[in-house]
Every structure is written in structure tokens, then in C-alpha cells.
Design a protein around this motif. Structure first.
Motif, PDB file in Angstrom:
ATOM      1  N   ARG A   1       3.589  28.583 -52.762  1.00  0.00           N
ATOM      2  CA  ARG A   1       3.075  27.390 -53.425  1.00  0.00           C
ATOM      3  C   ARG A   1       2.797  26.303 -52.390  1.00  0.00           C
ATOM      4  O   ARG A   1       3.393  26.256 -51.320  1.00  0.00           O
ATOM      5  CB  ARG A   1       4.091  26.874 -54.448  1.00  0.00           C
ATOM      6  N   MET A   2       1.911  25.418 -52.745  1.00  0.00           N
ATOM      7  CA  MET A   2       1.574  24.292 -51.882  1.00  0.00           C
ATOM      8  C   MET A   2       2.813  23.435 -51.610  1.00  0.00           C
ATOM      9  O   MET A   2       3.670  23.267 -52.475  1.00  0.00           O
ATOM     10  CB  MET A   2       0.499  23.445 -52.558  1.00  0.00           C
ATOM     11  N   VAL A   3       2.915  22.904 -50.396  1.00  0.00           N
ATOM     12  CA  VAL A   3       4.034  22.033 -50.035  1.00  0.00           C
ATOM     13  C   VAL A   3       3.479  20.761 -49.386  1.00  0.00           C
ATOM     14  O   VAL A   3       2.338  20.724 -48.930  1.00  0.00           O
ATOM     15  CB  VAL A   3       5.017  22.729 -49.070  1.00  0.00           C
TER      16      VAL A   3
ATOM     17  N   ARG B   1      -6.371  13.303 -36.478  1.00  0.00           N
ATOM     18  CA  ARG B   1      -5.541  12.242 -37.065  1.00  0.00           C
ATOM     19  C   ARG B   1      -5.850  11.980 -38.538  1.00  0.00           C
ATOM     20  O   ARG B   1      -4.998  11.488 -39.282  1.00  0.00           O
ATOM     21  CB  ARG B   1      -5.696  10.945 -36.270  1.00  0.00           C
ATOM     22  N   ASN B   2      -7.061  12.309 -38.976  1.00  0.00           N
ATOM     23  CA  ASN B   2      -7.443  12.064 -40.362  1.00  0.00           C
ATOM     24  C   ASN B   2      -7.335  13.295 -41.258  1.00  0.00           C
ATOM     25  O   ASN B   2      -7.737  13.243 -42.431  1.00  0.00           O
ATOM     26  CB  ASN B   2      -8.873  11.522 -40.411  1.00  0.00           C
ATOM     27  N   ILE B   3      -6.792  14.381 -40.733  1.00  0.00           N
ATOM     28  CA  ILE B   3      -6.623  15.589 -41.537  1.00  0.00           C
ATOM     29  C   ILE B   3      -5.520  15.363 -42.576  1.00  0.00           C
ATOM     30  O   ILE B   3      -4.413  14.959 -42.240  1.00  0.00           O
ATOM     31  CB  ILE B   3      -6.282  16.806 -40.652  1.00  0.00           C
ATOM     32  N   LYS B   4      -5.832  15.631 -43.830  1.00  0.00           N
ATOM     33  CA  LYS B   4      -4.878  15.436 -44.922  1.00  0.00           C
ATOM     34  C   LYS B   4      -4.309  16.754 -45.446  1.00  0.00           C
ATOM     35  O   LYS B   4      -3.194  16.785 -45.963  1.00  0.00           O
ATOM     36  CB  LYS B   4      -5.547  14.700 -46.087  1.00  0.00           C
ATOM     37  N   THR B   5      -5.085  17.837 -45.304  1.00  0.00           N
ATOM     38  CA  THR B   5      -4.674  19.134 -45.843  1.00  0.00           C
ATOM     39  C   THR B   5      -4.920  20.238 -44.826  1.00  0.00           C
ATOM     40  O   THR B   5      -5.973  20.269 -44.173  1.00  0.00           O
ATOM     41  CB  THR B   5      -5.447  19.471 -47.134  1.00  0.00           C
ATOM     42  N   ILE B   6      -3.940  21.136 -44.684  1.00  0.00           N
ATOM     43  CA  ILE B   6      -4.052  22.310 -43.817  1.00  0.00           C
ATOM     44  C   ILE B   6      -3.859  23.550 -44.690  1.00  0.00           C
ATOM     45  O   ILE B   6      -2.985  23.570 -45.562  1.00  0.00           O
ATOM     46  CB  ILE B   6      -2.989  22.286 -42.704  1.00  0.00           C
TER      47      ILE B   6
ATOM     48  N   LEU C   1       7.705  12.331 -38.519  1.00  0.00           N
ATOM     49  CA  LEU C   1       6.998  11.105 -38.869  1.00  0.00           C
ATOM     50  C   LEU C   1       7.218  10.752 -40.338  1.00  0.00           C
ATOM     51  O   LEU C   1       7.480  11.617 -41.168  1.00  0.00           O
ATOM     52  CB  LEU C   1       5.495  11.262 -38.606  1.00  0.00           C
ATOM     53  N   ASP C   2       7.080   9.486 -40.641  1.00  0.00           N
ATOM     54  CA  ASP C   2       7.176   9.040 -42.032  1.00  0.00           C
ATOM     55  C   ASP C   2       5.799   9.150 -42.688  1.00  0.00           C
ATOM     56  O   ASP C   2       5.251   8.177 -43.213  1.00  0.00           O
ATOM     57  CB  ASP C   2       7.694   7.601 -42.088  1.00  0.00           C
ATOM     58  N   ARG C   3       5.264  10.355 -42.614  1.00  0.00           N
ATOM     59  CA  ARG C   3       3.940  10.634 -43.180  1.00  0.00           C
ATOM     60  C   ARG C   3       3.888  12.105 -43.565  1.00  0.00           C
ATOM     61  O   ARG C   3       4.306  12.960 -42.788  1.00  0.00           O
ATOM     62  CB  ARG C   3       2.839  10.309 -42.166  1.00  0.00           C
ATOM     63  N   THR C   4       3.425  12.379 -44.752  1.00  0.00           N
ATOM     64  CA  THR C   4       3.359  13.769 -45.205  1.00  0.00           C
ATOM     65  C   THR C   4       1.962  14.345 -44.994  1.00  0.00           C
ATOM     66  O   THR C   4       0.987  13.602 -44.841  1.00  0.00           O
ATOM     67  CB  THR C   4       3.724  13.891 -46.700  1.00  0.00           C
ATOM     68  N   ILE C   5       1.896  15.656 -45.003  1.00  0.00           N
ATOM     69  CA  ILE C   5       0.628  16.358 -44.920  1.00  0.00           C
ATOM     70  C   ILE C   5       0.680  17.539 -45.890  1.00  0.00           C
ATOM     71  O   ILE C   5       1.709  18.219 -46.006  1.00  0.00           O
ATOM     72  CB  ILE C   5       0.333  16.833 -43.479  1.00  0.00           C
ATOM     73  N   GLN C   6      -0.383  17.762 -46.608  1.00  0.00           N
ATOM     74  CA  GLN C   6      -0.416  18.852 -47.593  1.00  0.00           C
ATOM     75  C   GLN C   6      -0.723  20.175 -46.883  1.00  0.00           C
ATOM     76  O   GLN C   6      -1.642  20.250 -46.071  1.00  0.00           O
ATOM     77  CB  GLN C   6      -1.481  18.562 -48.644  1.00  0.00           C
TER      78      GLN C   6
END
Length: 201
Positions: free
Chosen positions: A88-90, A167-172, A64-69
Motif C-alpha cells: 500500500r502507498m505510504v 526538490r519539488n518531487i512529491k511522489t515516488i 526531515l520534517d517533510r513527508t513524501i508519498q
């Protein structure tokens, strides 16, 4: 007299039946106790329950053209004299396959073996966090003073962007904890098999 003998035999038969029933019950409970851990593990792996990540053989075919931390956490239980550092965080694109590396050092004067358990938070994301390769699939034995890099190859399933609860999760956050173990006796909560970790720095 005959009635007394018959009653005595009936009581002995009844007692024997009760004893046999209790023995079967106890054996069944013991068997269930041993079976419950792998069955629970299988359930968690299939459903992602309790933040358990998924193990897959293939890479994602959709990006997808969407990133997730994605952040990483590293822990060592008591009894294992190791230093364990997270990656490190990606910020990968959802569906993009990426490799990160944890680092572990044996600080004890003798070879020691550890096994890692893991989970993902928020727990709802566990079903969508797919690991292709991971050091946690096997035991890790480190020599005195040895430092190893421990790779993890993963991607976040694009379906995470569709489900209402994710769907609204920004960070894992992917978290590991190493526990001491004896060689040949893997921790029950760990998946079985997979390649050994590359120990080259």
C-alpha cells in the motif's frame, strides 16, 4: 623463383596475421558483450541512472520534517505463473527508514523460481531512493500454491530536498517486475548477495 616463394610466404604470413587479428577482435567483442551488463548495472547503481535505486548498508542519520508519498507497482512477465501484489502507498518522512511488503503467490502446480528487476519513477529520484533490504537482491523460489511476503526496507535520502532536479518531487513510485529464472542463474541486472526473504505469513 625465390621472389615468388618469398611473395607466397609473405601472403601466408599476412593472411595469418589478419585471421589472428579478426579472432582477437571477435573474442574482444564477445567479452565486452558479457562485461557490458554488469558494468552498466554498476554504473546505474552508483549514479541512479534510469531510475535505479541505491543499495546501502546503513540507515539515514537525518530525518526531515517533510513527508513524501511513495507508491508501489507490481508486474509479472509472461512465463511466470505467479500472482504479485504491491504494498500500500505510504507517506514517510524524508530520511525515515520504513518497511513495506509485497506479496507473491505461485499459482503453478510445480516449484518455480523468479528474479525481480526494479526501478523508480521519476528517474531523477533513483539516486536518492536507498534500499537497506530487498527481496530483489536474491532469486525467489516458491512451492506450488505457496504465498510469501516480500519485505523491502528503504528510506529516501534527505539530499533529495536540496537538488534542483528533485526538490519539488512529491511522489515516488517503486516498481518491480518478476521474470522466470533457473535456480543458480540470477538475472544479470540484479545486485548480488543479501539475505533471503522471510517466507512466514
Amino acid at each position: 623463383m625465390t621472389d615468388v616463394v618469398q611473395n607466397g610466404q609473405a601472403k601466408r604470413v599476412s593472411n595469418s596475421a589478419i585471421f589472428a587479428g579478426c579472432a582477437v577482435f571477435v573474442a574482444g567483442m564477445v567479452g565486452a558483450a558479457y562485461a557490458s551488463v554488469p558494468l552498466y548495472r554498476l554504473f546505474c547503481q552508483v549514479t541512479g541512472y534510469n531510475g535505479t535505486t541505491q543499495r546501502v548498508e546503513q540507515y539515514s542519520e537525518k530525518i526531515l520534517d517533510r513527508t513524501i508519498q511513495v507508491t508501489f507497482d507490481a508486474n509479472i512477465s509472461s512465463g511466470l505463473n505467479w500472482e504479485f501484489k504491491p504494498a500500500r502507498m505510504v507517506n514517510p518522512k524524508i530520511g525515515e527508514t520504513i518497511q513495506i511488503e509485497y506479496t507473491a503467490t505461485n499459482r503453478s502446480p510445480r516449484p518455480t523460481t523468479g528474479s525481480a528487476v526494479f526501478n523508480v519513477t521519476p528517474m531523477e529520484a533513483g539516486a536518492y531512493f536507498n534500499k537497506v533490504e530487498c527481496f530483489c537482491f536474491t532469486e525467489q523460489t516458491l512451492q506450488p500454491g505457496e504465498t510469501v511476503k516480500m519485505p523491502v526496507v528503504f528510506y529516501v535520502d534527505p539530499e533529495i530536498a536540496k537538488a534542483d532536479e528533485t526538490r519539488n518531487i512529491k511522489t515516488i513510485t517503486l516498481s518491480y517486475t518478476f521474470y522466470p529464472s533457473e535456480p543458480g542463474k540470477p538475472v544479470a541486472a540484479l545486485p548480488e548477495g543479501n539475505k533471503a526473504v522471510d517466507k512466514k505469513l
